[in-house]
Write an enzyme that holds these catalytic residues in place. Sequence first.
Site, PDB file in Angstrom:
ATOM      1  N   GLU A 159       0.838  -1.198   0.000  1.00 38.30           N
ATOM      2  CA  GLU A 159       0.000   0.000   0.000  1.00 38.30           C
ATOM      3  C   GLU A 159       0.873   1.249   0.000  1.00 38.30           C
ATOM      4  O   GLU A 159       1.671   1.458   0.897  1.00 38.30           O
ATOM      5  CB  GLU A 159      -0.872  -0.039   1.251  1.00 38.30           C
ATOM      6  CG  GLU A 159      -1.688   1.189   1.465  1.00 38.30           C
ATOM      7  CD  GLU A 159      -2.367   1.162   2.844  1.00 38.30           C
ATOM      8  OE1 GLU A 159      -2.095   0.222   3.638  1.00 38.30           O
ATOM      9  OE2 GLU A 159      -3.131   2.080   3.123  1.00 38.30           O
ATOM     10  N   ASP A 216      -7.693   2.393   6.510  1.00 35.13           N
ATOM     11  CA  ASP A 216      -7.382   2.463   5.085  1.00 35.13           C
ATOM     12  C   ASP A 216      -6.767   1.161   4.589  1.00 35.13           C
ATOM     13  O   ASP A 216      -7.069   0.693   3.495  1.00 35.13           O
ATOM     14  CB  ASP A 216      -6.400   3.614   4.808  1.00 35.13           C
ATOM     15  CG  ASP A 216      -7.146   4.938   4.707  1.00 35.13           C
ATOM     16  OD1 ASP A 216      -8.397   4.896   4.673  1.00 35.13           O
ATOM     17  OD2 ASP A 216      -6.480   5.994   4.674  1.00 35.13           O
ATOM     18  N   ASP A 245      -1.113  -1.335   5.859  1.00 37.50           N
ATOM     19  CA  ASP A 245      -1.084  -0.841   7.229  1.00 37.50           C
ATOM     20  C   ASP A 245      -2.205  -1.468   8.036  1.00 37.50           C
ATOM     21  O   ASP A 245      -3.241  -1.823   7.493  1.00 37.50           O
ATOM     22  CB  ASP A 245      -1.286   0.686   7.246  1.00 37.50           C
ATOM     23  CG  ASP A 245      -0.058   1.418   6.722  1.00 37.50           C
ATOM     24  OD1 ASP A 245       1.029   0.814   6.761  1.00 37.50           O
ATOM     25  OD2 ASP A 245      -0.198   2.569   6.278  1.00 37.50           O
ATOM     26  N   ASP A 275      -4.501  -0.279   9.695  1.00 41.62           N
ATOM     27  CA  ASP A 275      -5.506   0.730  10.036  1.00 41.62           C
ATOM     28  C   ASP A 275      -6.686   0.621   9.075  1.00 41.62           C
ATOM     29  O   ASP A 275      -6.756  -0.304   8.262  1.00 41.62           O
ATOM     30  CB  ASP A 275      -4.888   2.145   9.984  1.00 41.62           C
ATOM     31  CG  ASP A 275      -4.353   2.467   8.596  1.00 41.62           C
ATOM     32  OD1 ASP A 275      -4.620   1.686   7.650  1.00 41.62           O
ATOM     33  OD2 ASP A 275      -3.662   3.491   8.445  1.00 41.62           O
TER      34      ASP A 275
END
Length: 651
Positions: free
Chosen positions: A442, A519, A515, A517
């Site tokens: 990403e 996103d 990640d 998180d």
Amino acid sequence: MASQQTKSKQSQSSEYTSKQIQVLEGLEPVRKRPAMYIGSTDSVGLHESLREIIDNAVDEALAGFAKNVWVFLNEDGSATVVDDGRGIPIDVMPQFKKNALEIVMTKLHAGGKFGGSAYKISGGLHGVGSSVVNALSQWMWVEVRRNGKIYKQEYERGVPKTDVKIVSASGIDFKQPETGTTVTFFPDDKIFSTVKFDFDTVKKAVRERAYLVPKLFLHLIDNRVESRKEVNYYFESGITALVEKLNENKNGVHKPIFIQKLEGDVEVEVAIQYNDGYSENVESFVNVISTVNGGTHLTGFKMALTRAINDYGKKIGSFKDNEDSVVGDDTREGLTAVVFIKMPQDRIQFEGQTKGKLGNSEIQPLVAQIVKEGMNMYFEENPSEGRRILEKVYLAAKARLAAKAAKEAILRKGALEGSSLPGKLADCQEKDPSVSELYLVEGDSAGGSAKQGRDRKFQAILPLKGKILNTERARLDKIIDHEEVKNLIIALGMGIGETINLEKLRYHRVIIMTDADVDGEHIETLILTFFFRHLPDVIKQGYLYIAQPPLYKIQAGKEIKYAYSDEEKDVSIKTIQGRSSISIQRYKGLGEMNPQQLWETTMNPKNRILKQIRIEDAEEADATFTMLMGDEVPPRKHFIQSNAKQANLDI
Ligand code: 2B7
């Protein structure tokens, strides 16, 4: 099955006694070669063992006797299954001078078949029954409630510790029904690599069975301190409810179609509902077993659906111009369906490596005939729904032809030719796919770290920007136009759409690294959905993975430890204790690690943790994705009863 139920339910309960039980051999071979009996000795096999016991209870419900099945995940790590059926027979079998219960629990019977006709339909992937699970359990005990008494026998690794005894109270803290069977077991850690039951895995199996056995109350209660919870399932309408559930975040084109017929001793049930999306979602079952790879029942269904739609189109004259252009694929765009057949266990032939495919050739024409008749009748009786279905199928055919033309144009231009790998791809040196890895990373910055940190011999990096294409509505020709996805397709090398060739896949490990998180989760969902919809074989072959970066860095002086879970963090802190200062860093993103750390923690095969994606995971991502991206309509209210009071009514 319904035939058995209606024809001989009454006589069964009186005639069926332990006399009909045929005995083959003891349990020694089971402990010697456990995988042969339970499939595997990993977490999958562990859950298979619980499923096996649950299926015996569900069978007692299928046979028309049990109304409830309870599954408990106990505090000590064992599992308990309770049913309110008739209770396993406890009479002494003259030919063995042993109690029938003991025979059931300690002897192998032929392929799970248990002589006589009483238990013609029975579940269990491997059909091996309780005795196999007993053999693979450190301990087990069984209680039978029958004749107003409680009978009990205990075992250790399949060997009885006691005779069948009458006891005064149940060994479990639960108000049990008057009659039925209770099995409690602790899987043997000498056999299984893990003995910890996963709530969600068990839940899935329990829920699936609730759909397949309408009007059965299924209760799953997790009594382990760290994860106390309870779910209850009850479906009035069986697979129709399942189809509605599968379509819950989509717009149905019509109310589910339900077709059911009993032909000899095979019962066919099919539920169908088109939605306004494009993907196909057809699930198939034999008895309570999910046939993940389909088989003859599924083929029969597909053939009949295509034929019925074609015939109807011709009949009402709407296919005039495209008479021969509606193909099977067109009739399955936006199709959600469940094909469920019930047949005598001892006639079922499973095929394929994982036994996930029904092989009985006689089933194909049988299902085809029943589905064809059912669809004909449906169209006759519901002309406006029929017309809507036709329109949808016709649109799919048109779009297919348009997409094909567009793709041919693209292919002529050579847009997807493997010769020019995307500039963003940092390829590996290795050319052998079986040892090559592709990291989908990403963002460009993490991509940069990964490029520096990797072992370029066998690890390739492809950075993917922000949000890749929303594939929900996109057709193949649109997808190919999208830069990020095109890069991915070219890097993989196996083509897309009709030109797919799995042998050309350039990496046998495709690893999504995002990640930890929101996103990251989102892009992970997008990528999984893309693979699920367009390159499912990559998942089915086990080539798709998710990298698990550590959650914490724990540092005391020069000593650094990484923790991948909160538990690990706590352990690390303890072992490091005594030092003057410990610093704990919680990683929020891959970008917080330098290339060396990224290699050490997340990419080095010696240390890293990879999660292999199973098709079910991707399916789940697909559903989440539909929910997030799909139409305005908010997800319809769940009809699953999460309410114990209601579900307990019928005891
Ligand atoms: C094929 C063998 C295993 N069995 C019976 C009768 C009832 C019955 C069972 C069961 C699991 C956990 C709680 C039939 C069938 C043995 O023969 S197994 N109930 N429940 C179960 O295993 N639950 C039976 C005919 C008359 N009376 C009882």
